[in-house]
Enzyme design. Sequence first.
Site, PDB file in Angstrom:
ATOM      1  N   ASN A 176       0.875  -1.175   0.000  1.00 17.77           N
ATOM      2  CA  ASN A 176       0.000   0.000   0.000  1.00 17.77           C
ATOM      3  C   ASN A 176       0.908   1.220   0.000  1.00 17.77           C
ATOM      4  O   ASN A 176       1.478   1.576   1.024  1.00 17.77           O
ATOM      5  CB  ASN A 176      -0.896  -0.027   1.248  1.00 17.77           C
ATOM      6  CG  ASN A 176      -1.737   1.234   1.363  1.00 17.77           C
ATOM      7  OD1 ASN A 176      -1.800   2.046   0.441  1.00 17.77           O
ATOM      8  ND2 ASN A 176      -2.386   1.395   2.515  1.00 17.77           N
ATOM      9  N   TRP A 177       1.019   1.833  -1.150  1.00 12.39           N
ATOM     10  CA  TRP A 177       1.950   2.959  -1.282  1.00 12.39           C
ATOM     11  C   TRP A 177       1.390   4.234  -0.648  1.00 12.39           C
ATOM     12  O   TRP A 177       2.102   5.229  -0.546  1.00 12.39           O
ATOM     13  CB  TRP A 177       2.274   3.211  -2.753  1.00 12.39           C
ATOM     14  CG  TRP A 177       3.040   2.107  -3.425  1.00 12.39           C
ATOM     15  CD1 TRP A 177       3.375   0.883  -2.891  1.00 12.39           C
ATOM     16  CD2 TRP A 177       3.574   2.116  -4.748  1.00 12.39           C
ATOM     17  NE1 TRP A 177       4.078   0.140  -3.816  1.00 12.39           N
ATOM     18  CE2 TRP A 177       4.218   0.879  -4.975  1.00 12.39           C
ATOM     19  CE3 TRP A 177       3.563   3.053  -5.791  1.00 12.39           C
ATOM     20  CZ2 TRP A 177       4.845   0.559  -6.176  1.00 12.39           C
ATOM     21  CZ3 TRP A 177       4.196   2.732  -6.991  1.00 12.39           C
ATOM     22  CH2 TRP A 177       4.824   1.498  -7.178  1.00 12.39           C
ATOM     23  N   LYS A 178       0.110   4.213  -0.302  1.00 10.62           N
ATOM     24  CA  LYS A 178      -0.543   5.414   0.267  1.00 10.62           C
ATOM     25  C   LYS A 178      -0.308   6.597  -0.678  1.00 10.62           C
ATOM     26  O   LYS A 178      -0.326   6.400  -1.891  1.00 10.62           O
ATOM     27  CB  LYS A 178      -0.043   5.657   1.694  1.00 10.62           C
ATOM     28  CG  LYS A 178      -0.167   4.380   2.555  1.00 10.62           C
ATOM     29  CD  LYS A 178       0.033   4.586   4.019  1.00 10.62           C
ATOM     30  CE  LYS A 178      -0.128   3.251   4.754  1.00 10.62           C
ATOM     31  NZ  LYS A 178      -0.029   3.384   6.200  1.00 10.62           N
TER      32      LYS A 178
ATOM     33  N   HIS B 290      -9.446   1.318   4.739  1.00  7.53           N
ATOM     34  CA  HIS B 290      -8.186   1.509   5.470  1.00  7.53           C
ATOM     35  C   HIS B 290      -8.426   2.462   6.638  1.00  7.53           C
ATOM     36  O   HIS B 290      -9.208   3.401   6.531  1.00  7.53           O
ATOM     37  CB  HIS B 290      -7.113   2.057   4.530  1.00  7.53           C
ATOM     38  CG  HIS B 290      -5.746   2.008   5.141  1.00  7.53           C
ATOM     39  ND1 HIS B 290      -5.317   2.965   6.035  1.00  7.53           N
ATOM     40  CD2 HIS B 290      -4.751   1.107   5.017  1.00  7.53           C
ATOM     41  CE1 HIS B 290      -4.092   2.633   6.425  1.00  7.53           C
ATOM     42  NE2 HIS B 290      -3.723   1.519   5.831  1.00  7.53           N
TER      43      HIS B 290
ATOM     44  N   GLU C 223      -6.800   4.856   7.719  1.00  5.94           N
ATOM     45  CA  GLU C 223      -6.555   6.270   7.413  1.00  5.94           C
ATOM     46  C   GLU C 223      -7.771   6.884   6.740  1.00  5.94           C
ATOM     47  O   GLU C 223      -8.060   8.074   6.925  1.00  5.94           O
ATOM     48  CB  GLU C 223      -5.289   6.414   6.548  1.00  5.94           C
ATOM     49  CG  GLU C 223      -4.036   6.171   7.394  1.00  5.94           C
ATOM     50  CD  GLU C 223      -2.864   5.562   6.654  1.00  5.94           C
ATOM     51  OE1 GLU C 223      -2.841   5.598   5.406  1.00  5.94           O
ATOM     52  OE2 GLU C 223      -1.969   5.033   7.340  1.00  5.94           O
TER      53      GLU C 223
ATOM     54  N   GLU D 203      -5.289  -4.649  10.583  1.00  4.85           N
ATOM     55  CA  GLU D 203      -4.259  -3.634  10.788  1.00  4.85           C
ATOM     56  C   GLU D 203      -4.549  -2.877  12.085  1.00  4.85           C
ATOM     57  O   GLU D 203      -5.363  -1.946  12.095  1.00  4.85           O
ATOM     58  CB  GLU D 203      -4.258  -2.635   9.621  1.00  4.85           C
ATOM     59  CG  GLU D 203      -3.938  -3.235   8.276  1.00  4.85           C
ATOM     60  CD  GLU D 203      -3.355  -2.201   7.329  1.00  4.85           C
ATOM     61  OE1 GLU D 203      -2.253  -2.435   6.825  1.00  4.85           O
ATOM     62  OE2 GLU D 203      -3.969  -1.147   7.128  1.00  4.85           O
TER      63      GLU D 203
ATOM     64  N   GLY E 169       2.674   2.534  10.832  1.00  2.00           N
ATOM     65  CA  GLY E 169       3.638   3.621  10.668  1.00  2.00           C
ATOM     66  C   GLY E 169       4.329   4.029  11.961  1.00  2.00           C
ATOM     67  O   GLY E 169       4.982   5.062  12.023  1.00  2.00           O
TER      68      GLY E 169
ATOM     69  N   SER F  33       3.575  -1.930  10.414  1.00  3.70           N
ATOM     70  CA  SER F  33       5.013  -2.038  10.644  1.00  3.70           C
ATOM     71  C   SER F  33       5.568  -3.425  10.340  1.00  3.70           C
ATOM     72  O   SER F  33       6.457  -3.905  11.047  1.00  3.70           O
ATOM     73  CB  SER F  33       5.363  -1.602  12.077  1.00  3.70           C
ATOM     74  OG  SER F  33       4.993  -0.235  12.277  1.00  3.70           O
TER      75      SER F  33
ATOM     76  N   GLY G 201       3.010  -0.933   4.312  1.00  2.00           N
ATOM     77  CA  GLY G 201       3.064   0.496   4.021  1.00  2.00           C
ATOM     78  C   GLY G 201       4.494   0.923   3.746  1.00  2.00           C
ATOM     79  O   GLY G 201       5.028   0.743   2.654  1.00  2.00           O
ATOM     80  N   GLY G 202       5.149   1.481   4.759  1.00  2.00           N
ATOM     81  CA  GLY G 202       6.489   2.046   4.600  1.00  2.00           C
ATOM     82  C   GLY G 202       7.484   1.138   3.890  1.00  2.00           C
ATOM     83  O   GLY G 202       8.196   1.581   2.976  1.00  2.00           O
TER      84      GLY G 202
END
Length: 250
Positions: free
Chosen positions: A9-11, A95, A97, A167, A173, A212, A233-234
């Site tokens: 997930n590149w966001k 998600h 977010e 999640e 993150g 994470s 993510g990251g």
Amino acid sequence: MRKKIVAGNWKMNRTAHEAKTLVAEIKAALGGFNAVECVLCPPFTSLGAVQDGVAGSPIGIGAQNVHWEKSGAFTGEISADMLREKGCTHVIVGHSERRQYFGETDETVNKRARAALAAGLKPIVCVGETLAEREAGTTFQVIERQVRAGLQGLAGADWDKLVLAYEPVWAIGTGKTATSAQAQEVHAFIRRLLRELAGGAADGIRIQYGGSMKPDNARELLGQPDIDGGLIGGAALQAASFVAIVKAGA
Ligand code: 13P
């Protein structure tokens, strides 16, 4: 046996120009590796670059949101057909977010998931408790509510296309990963709920862990009986770390 599925997930990261390089690196590093299903979920404007980049490889493409209507006056939204046209096979819905910053509710998550399924997209439906909810001891209640409401109305062949992602919001993150035991406990709980909702199909539904996940904890997490992949993510923004996680699932 459920085939594991790891999605990046590149966001809101990577322009089309940047995506081109990242996809080329991921594709080269994966080679023909196909033991774990791999999906890239870039921002909408980078879907074209990813579509071109993954051509001829088993890498799938996912978007980060989808609207439930086919078309119309919904400024800023995107339809399932538009995503299909860009080669999407998957779409992330709900998600945290989006729930936290953009007013997504269990009801809209459900509408998006159903629309995705109706259009032939596989939804990755995200659920997860906040730190306050975990500390208040309400994790399982929150997850149960999100799963039941988010999946309301799914039936028959829908279950085979569904992917869930657990999640925990406090792990996203933050560098704080759920321990493999904490994650497995929730995944097993979700599996039991799915058995009630989907019957025998529950055993085929992949449940990803996200929050994470990194190369150094992926193998441990992905080794749990009910953890069937990762939503990254990251660590998905660098080819080396993403590919290391994908390969850890084999
Ligand atoms: P991080 O891997 O950066 O914690 O993000 C997880 C996530 O939200 C994936 O959807």
